[in-house]
Design a protein around this motif. Structure first.
Motif, PDB file in Angstrom:
ATOM      1  N   GLU A 138       7.441  -2.070 -18.321  1.00  0.00           N
ATOM      2  CA  GLU A 138       8.588  -1.159 -18.438  1.00  0.00           C
ATOM      3  C   GLU A 138       8.337   0.238 -17.891  1.00  0.00           C
ATOM      4  OE1 GLU A 138       9.090  -1.486 -22.735  1.00  0.00           O
ATOM      5  OE2 GLU A 138       8.545   0.624 -22.902  1.00  0.00           O
ATOM      6  N   ASN A 139       7.092   0.558 -17.563  1.00  0.00           N
ATOM      7  CA  ASN A 139       6.827   1.859 -16.942  1.00  0.00           C
ATOM      8  C   ASN A 139       5.581   1.759 -16.061  1.00  0.00           C
ATOM      9  OD1 ASN A 139       4.495   2.255 -18.638  1.00  0.00           O
ATOM     10  ND2 ASN A 139       5.878   2.903 -20.274  1.00  0.00           N
ATOM     11  N   TYR A 256      10.965  -2.109 -31.538  1.00  0.00           N
ATOM     12  CA  TYR A 256      11.172  -0.661 -31.587  1.00  0.00           C
ATOM     13  C   TYR A 256      12.269  -0.349 -32.605  1.00  0.00           C
ATOM     14  CZ  TYR A 256      12.182   4.117 -30.131  1.00  0.00           C
ATOM     15  OH  TYR A 256      12.387   5.470 -30.122  1.00  0.00           O
ATOM     16  N   ARG A 257      11.902   0.364 -33.643  1.00  0.00           N
ATOM     17  CA  ARG A 257      12.812   0.789 -34.710  1.00  0.00           C
ATOM     18  C   ARG A 257      13.615  -0.393 -35.267  1.00  0.00           C
ATOM     19  NH1 ARG A 257      15.229   6.716 -33.744  1.00  0.00           N
ATOM     20  NH2 ARG A 257      15.038   6.667 -36.009  1.00  0.00           N
ATOM     21  N   GLU A 273      13.329   1.050 -21.633  1.00  0.00           N
ATOM     22  CA  GLU A 273      13.121   2.454 -21.973  1.00  0.00           C
ATOM     23  C   GLU A 273      14.454   3.158 -22.220  1.00  0.00           C
ATOM     24  OE1 GLU A 273      10.118   4.493 -19.690  1.00  0.00           O
ATOM     25  OE2 GLU A 273       8.796   3.450 -21.068  1.00  0.00           O
ATOM     26  N   THR A 274      15.437   2.887 -21.369  1.00  0.00           N
ATOM     27  CA  THR A 274      16.765   3.460 -21.596  1.00  0.00           C
ATOM     28  C   THR A 274      17.332   2.920 -22.909  1.00  0.00           C
ATOM     29  OG1 THR A 274      17.054   3.501 -19.209  1.00  0.00           O
ATOM     30  CG2 THR A 274      19.023   3.810 -20.532  1.00  0.00           C
ATOM     31  N   MET A 276      15.707   2.140 -25.530  1.00  0.00           N
ATOM     32  CA  MET A 276      15.062   2.840 -26.643  1.00  0.00           C
ATOM     33  C   MET A 276      15.812   4.130 -26.970  1.00  0.00           C
ATOM     34  SD  MET A 276      11.124   2.282 -25.436  1.00  0.00           S
ATOM     35  CE  MET A 276      10.158   3.059 -26.703  1.00  0.00           C
ATOM     36  N   VAL A 277      16.214   4.839 -25.911  1.00  0.00           N
ATOM     37  CA  VAL A 277      16.933   6.097 -26.122  1.00  0.00           C
ATOM     38  C   VAL A 277      18.289   5.805 -26.783  1.00  0.00           C
ATOM     39  CG1 VAL A 277      17.805   8.178 -25.024  1.00  0.00           C
ATOM     40  CG2 VAL A 277      15.769   7.069 -24.111  1.00  0.00           C
ATOM     41  N   ASP A 280      17.701   5.127 -30.393  1.00  0.00           N
ATOM     42  CA  ASP A 280      17.481   6.403 -31.103  1.00  0.00           C
ATOM     43  C   ASP A 280      18.806   7.034 -31.488  1.00  0.00           C
ATOM     44  OD1 ASP A 280      14.744   6.244 -30.947  1.00  0.00           O
ATOM     45  OD2 ASP A 280      14.569   7.536 -29.175  1.00  0.00           O
ATOM     46  N   ASP A 284      20.322   7.577 -35.207  1.00  0.00           N
ATOM     47  CA  ASP A 284      20.678   8.917 -35.684  1.00  0.00           C
ATOM     48  C   ASP A 284      22.084   8.921 -36.274  1.00  0.00           C
ATOM     49  OD1 ASP A 284      18.264   9.867 -34.929  1.00  0.00           O
ATOM     50  OD2 ASP A 284      18.947  10.911 -33.128  1.00  0.00           O
ATOM     51  N   ILE A 360      22.462   0.490 -15.817  1.00  0.00           N
ATOM     52  CA  ILE A 360      22.852   0.339 -17.220  1.00  0.00           C
ATOM     53  C   ILE A 360      22.416   1.617 -17.919  1.00  0.00           C
ATOM     54  CG2 ILE A 360      22.583  -0.991 -19.346  1.00  0.00           C
ATOM     55  CD1 ILE A 360      23.428  -3.123 -17.693  1.00  0.00           C
ATOM     56  N   SER A 361      23.377   2.386 -18.369  1.00  0.00           N
ATOM     57  CA  SER A 361      23.078   3.686 -18.973  1.00  0.00           C
ATOM     58  C   SER A 361      22.952   3.532 -20.483  1.00  0.00           C
ATOM     59  CB  SER A 361      24.191   4.670 -18.636  1.00  0.00           C
ATOM     60  OG  SER A 361      25.377   4.253 -19.292  1.00  0.00           O
ATOM     61  N   MET A 362      22.577   4.629 -21.110  1.00  0.00           N
ATOM     62  CA  MET A 362      22.484   4.646 -22.557  1.00  0.00           C
ATOM     63  C   MET A 362      23.834   4.275 -23.181  1.00  0.00           C
ATOM     64  SD  MET A 362      21.008   7.834 -24.644  1.00  0.00           S
ATOM     65  CE  MET A 362      22.509   8.616 -25.147  1.00  0.00           C
TER      66      MET A 362
ATOM     67  N   THR B   2      12.396  10.775 -31.656  1.00  0.00           N
ATOM     68  CA  THR B   2      13.670  10.780 -30.949  1.00  0.00           C
ATOM     69  C   THR B   2      13.706  11.930 -29.959  1.00  0.00           C
ATOM     70  OG1 THR B   2      14.654  12.145 -32.646  1.00  0.00           O
ATOM     71  CG2 THR B   2      14.894   9.791 -32.931  1.00  0.00           C
ATOM     72  N   ARG B  66      12.148   8.532 -21.479  1.00  0.00           N
ATOM     73  CA  ARG B  66      12.318   7.083 -21.439  1.00  0.00           C
ATOM     74  C   ARG B  66      13.548   6.672 -20.656  1.00  0.00           C
ATOM     75  NH1 ARG B  66      10.552   6.738 -27.335  1.00  0.00           N
ATOM     76  NH2 ARG B  66       8.367   6.159 -27.176  1.00  0.00           N
ATOM     77  N   THR B  67      14.508   7.589 -20.556  1.00  0.00           N
ATOM     78  CA  THR B  67      15.743   7.220 -19.862  1.00  0.00           C
ATOM     79  C   THR B  67      15.447   6.898 -18.416  1.00  0.00           C
ATOM     80  OG1 THR B  67      16.905   8.728 -21.305  1.00  0.00           O
ATOM     81  CG2 THR B  67      18.071   8.013 -19.331  1.00  0.00           C
ATOM     82  N   ARG B  68      15.812   5.734 -17.983  1.00  0.00           N
ATOM     83  CA  ARG B  68      15.546   5.337 -16.602  1.00  0.00           C
ATOM     84  C   ARG B  68      16.833   5.100 -15.829  1.00  0.00           C
ATOM     85  NH1 ARG B  68      10.526   4.720 -14.958  1.00  0.00           N
ATOM     86  NH2 ARG B  68       8.989   4.717 -16.611  1.00  0.00           N
ATOM     87  N   SER B  69      17.945   5.422 -16.436  1.00  0.00           N
ATOM     88  CA  SER B  69      19.187   5.241 -15.701  1.00  0.00           C
ATOM     89  C   SER B  69      19.315   6.375 -14.691  1.00  0.00           C
ATOM     90  CB  SER B  69      20.374   5.241 -16.658  1.00  0.00           C
ATOM     91  OG  SER B  69      20.458   6.473 -17.324  1.00  0.00           O
TER      92      SER B  69
END
Lengths: 391, 187
Positions: A138-139, A256-257, A273-274, A276-277, A280, A284, A360-362, B2, B66-69
């Motif tokens: 992933e990275n 993850y979480r 990775e996206t 994960m954000v 988060d 929240d 694919i965005s958050m 976070t 972490r954001t990869r978009s």
């Protein structure tokens, strides 16, 4: 001491092959993998890497040259993508059946037609059953670490199988990010020289890849299956040892979480990775959402996956490939199969998205979770959903 | 952990061959290697040609990124070539108050920039031509960025340029960055 440097992930992957002290690189350039083999060609040309670089006229030849090199006992590396991987398809099966621990970086890219140079996992899925150990990173750090691990795993006498490291084209391969490159001496201690049990040697002739009539073919294939399945223990052992040496931990399935999560997302590759954000953000907001990242693809980590998802009510799987006329995404379909016998299992919803480089965005992940929950509750007549398509 | 801290998203606009990708990379290195931050940079993903409009991106944060978009809502926009105005939507998706740093001889009224953005103009081409000897402005614009914002310091930029460029040309590029820094600072 190894230090953090800013590196293009492709260059770092080439550096990882150099740190592994490869003997032979045979490769053919194809976007988005080109920077890896360009960098290796440069390292060989300027004398920084003592290896034979074999320029070939096609990927079929690249993998064929890798077969020969590995069979004489050379530590062998190559990289490809998309149509290149398809062109070497038939040779991939030979590499695994001949038990040759070649390591290949596959920079995932969509298959033609129409021509797309951008990322999805259709190339990886087309070689799913080729008998190689396969993992998705992933990275950039994971890519570097696992190229090094791949040689140790593949060359282990209990394994002797080729390994593919899948990394997403562009969204990973072309990103410049902080990466820790281990010291050559540390890698040399972690990765002993390749000691093949039966190398091709004119002094001690052996036959490799002989004819197999029906009385023996099944046994060969079963032995291959047992070995690939058994490789998981060696992979776990290697990752434990890697963590002890370098301080970075890897596992076949990562959570993850997920504590108390009723809804789980599942991804493979750099989109994790996206995601994960996105998790988060949803956490929240008080939503009980977690993420499962599938790193090891072959051998498939059945036990770890079942354990990771058992307490969830909904599991939303994102595939970046499509099995035409079939059950949708190959990953989702395997996840469903893995859970079939479980008395307690989440409702599984499959999405196919991120095809041919579609971002694919958050926010997209949030949307996917919301849609997935609704679909799990209401049920769907479709086997899978295609995400974000314009109809 | 976070990511609540501010995520800086920088979009570079240039033409193929003007060094936008390298500029984005040097900026990331400056922040990550010399200011203890985290950074990633990447080109617009695709086939690119010399002279054609290109974009490059840098993300900078205090925590692991972490954001990869792709980047949709930049906090900073760097324009290496003002002929791109009218060709591409330079300020597309810009966050309110985003910095727009433009290499131009024109005045703000001659450029099509919506209100609410923090516009900084300088003739980086002239500085680069004079000090470096060629009109490649990526390093000059990095100095200007350090002068115009608190995103990254001049020292870090200078060190990162020294790492990225061959010794023969690094010195002049650093000098150009420094000149642009003071021009923007008004020193």
């Amino acid at each position: 001491m190894a230090k953090r440097v800013g590196l293009e992930v492709s260059v770092a992957v080439g550096d990882a092959a150099k740190l592994a002290d490869v003997d032979v690189v045979a490769a053919y350039p194809i976007t988005p993998q080109t920077h890896i083999v360009e960098h290796l060609a440069e390292l060989v040309a300027n004398g920084e890497l003592r290896a034979a670089y074999i320029p070939v006229e096609s990927e079929h030849s690249a993998m064929s040259a890798c077969l020969g090199a590995s069979a004489v006992g050379a530590r062998t590396f190559t990289a490809t993508a998309s149509q290149g991987l398809e062109l070497m398809h038939e040779v991939l099966y030979v590499a695994s059946a001949l038990r040759l621990p070649i390591v290949m970086a596959v920079v995932n890219r969509a298959l033609s037609a129409p021509i797309s140079i951008w990322c999805d996992h259709s190339d990886a899925m087309a070689v799913r059953d080729s008998g190689w150990i396969q993992m998705f990173v992933e990275n950039g750090q994971e890519a570097v670490d696992n190229v090094i691990c791949a040689f140790r795993i593949g060359e282990d006498r209990r394994v002797l199988l080729p390994v593919m490291i899948h990394l997403d084209g562009f969204s990973l391969s072309h990103v410049i990010e902080p990466i820790i490159l281990p010291e050559q001496s540390e890698v040399a201690r972690f990765l002993p020289p390749y000691d093949p049990p039966l190398p091709l040697d004119p002094e001690k002739p052996v036959t490799v890849g002989a004819f197999a009539p029906p009385f023996i073919y099944t046994e060969v294939k079963w032995a291959q299956e047992m070995t690939l399945e058994g490789a998981k223990e060696v992979i776990l052992e290697c990752w434990r040892e890697f963590a002890n040496t370098f301080g970075r931990h890897y596992s076949p399935v990562e959570s993850y979480r997920t504590e108390g999560a009723k809804v789980l997302l599942m991804t493979m590759g750099s989109l994790s990775e996206t995601a994960m954000v996105a998790v988060d953000k949803m956490r929240d907001e008080g939503k009980e959402v977690g993420l499962i990242k599938l790193r090891l693809w072959r051998p498939f980590p059945f036990a770890e996956l079942r354990q990771a998802v058992r307490d969830a009510e909904v599991l939303i799987v994102l595939d970046r490939a499509l099995s035409f006329g079939g059950p949708g995404g190959p990953v989702c379909s395997e996840v469903k199969a893995a859970l079939y016998r479980e008395a307690r299992r989440p409702e599984v919803v499959g999405f196919v998205g991120g095809l041919g480089g579609r971002d694919i965005s958050m926010a997209d992940f949030e949307e996917m979770v919301n849609q997935g929950i609704k679909l799990a509750e209401a049920g769907s007549e479709r086997e899978f959903e295609i995400f974000g398509v314009r109809e | 952990m976070t990511q609540k801290a501010r995520l800086e998203e920088v979009r570079w606009h240039g033409r193929g061959g003007q060094g936008a990708v390298l500029g984005a990379s040097i900026l990331g290195s400056a922040a990550a290697l010399y200011e203890g931050k985290y950074a990633v940079s990447f080109p617009s993903f695709g086939a690119e040609r010399r002279g054609a409009p290109v974009q490059a991106f840098t993300r900078i944060a205090d925590q692991v990124i972490r954001t990869r978009s792709q980047i949709y809502h930049p906090t900073r926009i760097i324009v290496l070539d003002d002929t791109l105005f009218g060709v591409v939507d330079i300020t597309d998706g810009a966050q309110a108050g985003a910095t727009v740093l433009v290499n131009t001889r024109r005045s703000i009224s001659e450029l099509d920039i919506p209100a609410g953005l923090n516009v900084v103009l300088l003739d980086a081409s002239a500085i680069a031509q004079e000090i470096i000897g060629v009109g490649i402005v990526n390093t000059t614009m990095l100095g200007a960025l350090a002068g115009a914002t608190n995103l990254v310091g001049l020292d870090a930029i200078k060190k990162a340029i020294a790492d990225a460029l061959p010794e023969k040309i690094a010195g002049r590029n650093i000098a150009a960055a420094e000149a642009a820094y003071w021009e923007v600072k008004g020193g």
